[in-house]
Design an enzyme around this catalytic site. Structure first.
Site: not given
Ligand code: NAP
Length: 362
Positions: A16, A149, A180, A242
């Site tokens: 995201v 989402c 997602g 989705h």
């Molecule tokens: P992701 O790809 O796993 O990314 C997670 C992010 O959080 C990365 O930048 C990671 O940094 C950072 N992070 C992890 N641990 C941390 C910490 N202790 N302190 C600070 N930053 C930290 O997840 P995502 O898909 O982008 O989703 C992010 C959020 O959006 C989630 O809550 C998810 O449920 C929500 N969301 C996602 C979608 C989707 O379609 N993907 C849709 C709606 C909502 P590093 O790279 O340094 O580990």
């Protein structure tokens, strides 16, 4: 707008976070000034820390920015947050308490009674909840969230029907893309040639968030829509987008059954943000695809620059009244684009001025 608002992205290296960068680079109102992620990434150049997954090229300016640690000191006063929910639970309140407007994607505070869960086309009036937040009263900071989402595509399609006809029952079964689950997400050995009929907590989120989003703001709280709902959530081997199969029983607002033409007209005429000129808002929030075999993720997810919701296959349902298919882009309409549209609405309502003014005074 004379000066752009400086913004920060918390969780900038994730799926995201990357969409935020794509959509905010060249945004007319916002400028990326700060990127933060976990200790694994902080101190590195963004180009080294992030495994860039988008077809859109990573801009050189962003690649050369140093990733900060996820602390409010030195961060801008407008924060787009894309953190896993456990981490969001701990970090987002720290930013709100430090006077930041936190526009969050995570589920951590979506159902908090004082935190608005908002889709601008659907329930902008829920933003009044900001004024109930203790962060707002103490530091000027606050928190706003966008939905799950899958809930977002469904609710944008349901809102015009709820307005005109009322809704009594909702049944939905999803086919959710692997993006997602974040990166690296579901292992390829689990998803290739396969369907996984379980996404942790997703059905509960979809049911609760849908009814809250379609609910009314009354007094100082949101009263959820009084409808029955059942969601099945499945992970499928699709990269982005989705798809959801929906059946609904409509309410009695018309005093008679709604016709197919009336449902199509409700979708076509649904333009609640027309005239507000929010850069991220799609011209046509709900677009009907008349072909028998649409919508499809590969062909329809980028309608309205990824912010449009496509509906199709509207036909009578043997159990409830009507059934149809909904498609939306999960990391644009369902995540980063949704948060940016929320922030644009906050600008147009003047709710970002106090936080940025407080930042200037400090
Ligand atoms: P992701 O790809 O796993 O990314 C997670 C992010 O959080 C990365 O930048 C990671 O940094 C950072 N992070 C992890 N641990 C941390 C910490 N202790 N302190 C600070 N930053 C930290 O997840 P995502 O898909 O982008 O989703 C992010 C959020 O959006 C989630 O809550 C998810 O449920 C929500 N969301 C996602 C979608 C989707 O379609 N993907 C849709 C709606 C909502 P590093 O790279 O340094 O580990």
């Amino acid at each position: 707008m004379r000066n752009k608002y400086s913004i920060g992205i918390l969780g900038a290296t994730g799926m995201v976070g990357q969409r935020f960068i794509q959509l905010l680079e060249n945004h007319p109102w916002f400028e990326i000034a700060w990127l933060a992620a976990s200790d694994r990434s902080s101190g590195k150049k963004y180009g080294e820390a992030a495994k860039w997954r988008l077809e859109f090229p990573l801009p050189d300016r962003i690649a050369n920015m140093t990733v900060s640690s996820a602390e409010p000191v030195g961060a801008p006063k407008i924060i787009f947050a894309a953190l896993d929910s456990d981490i969001a639970k701990e970090l987002e309140p720290k930013f709100a308490a430090a006077g930041c407007a936190v526009v969050s994607n995570s589920s951590a505070f979506r159902m908090h009674p004082e935190v608005p869960l908002v889709i601008p086309e659907v329930n902008a009036e829920h933003l009044h909840l900001i004024e109930e937040q203790s962060w707002r009263k103490e530091s000027g900071g606050y928190m706003v969230t966008n939905p799950n989402c899958s809930a977002i595509g469904l609710v944008v399609a349901l809102k015009p029907l709820e307005e005109r006809f009322g809704i009594e029952q909702i049944f939905v079964s999803t086919m959710q893309a692997i993006s997602g689950a974040g990166y690296p997400g579901v292992p390829s050995m689990d998803i290739l040639g396969n369907v996984v009929p379980y996404i942790k907590s997703e059905e509960e989120k979809m049911e609760a968030e849908t009814l809250r989003l379609l609910g009314r703001f009354e007094g100082h709280q949101v009263k959820p829509l009084s409808a029955r709902m059942s969601a099945h959530c499945n992970r499928v081997a699709v990269e982005d987008g989705h798809t959801e199969c929906v059946s609904i029983k409509l309410g009695k607002k018309l005093g008679r059954a709604a016709t197919k033409e009336e449902i199509l007209a409700a979708w076509a005429e649904f333009k609640p943000l027309a005239g507000q000129q929010l850069p991220m808002a799609p011209e046509q929030p709900v677009e009907f695809a008349p072909q028998d075999d649409r919508p499809q993720p590969r062909l329809d997810r980028n309608r309205g620059r990824g912010m449009g919701v496509t509906v199709g296959r509207l036909r009578p349902c043997g159990l409830l009244d009507w059934k149809f298919t909904v498609l939306s882009h999960n990391t644009i309409r369902g995540a980063a684009g949704a948060a940016i549209l929320n922030a644009e609405l906050l600008v147009s309502l003047g709710k970002l001025e106090p936080v940025t003014a407080a930042a200037t005074r400090r």
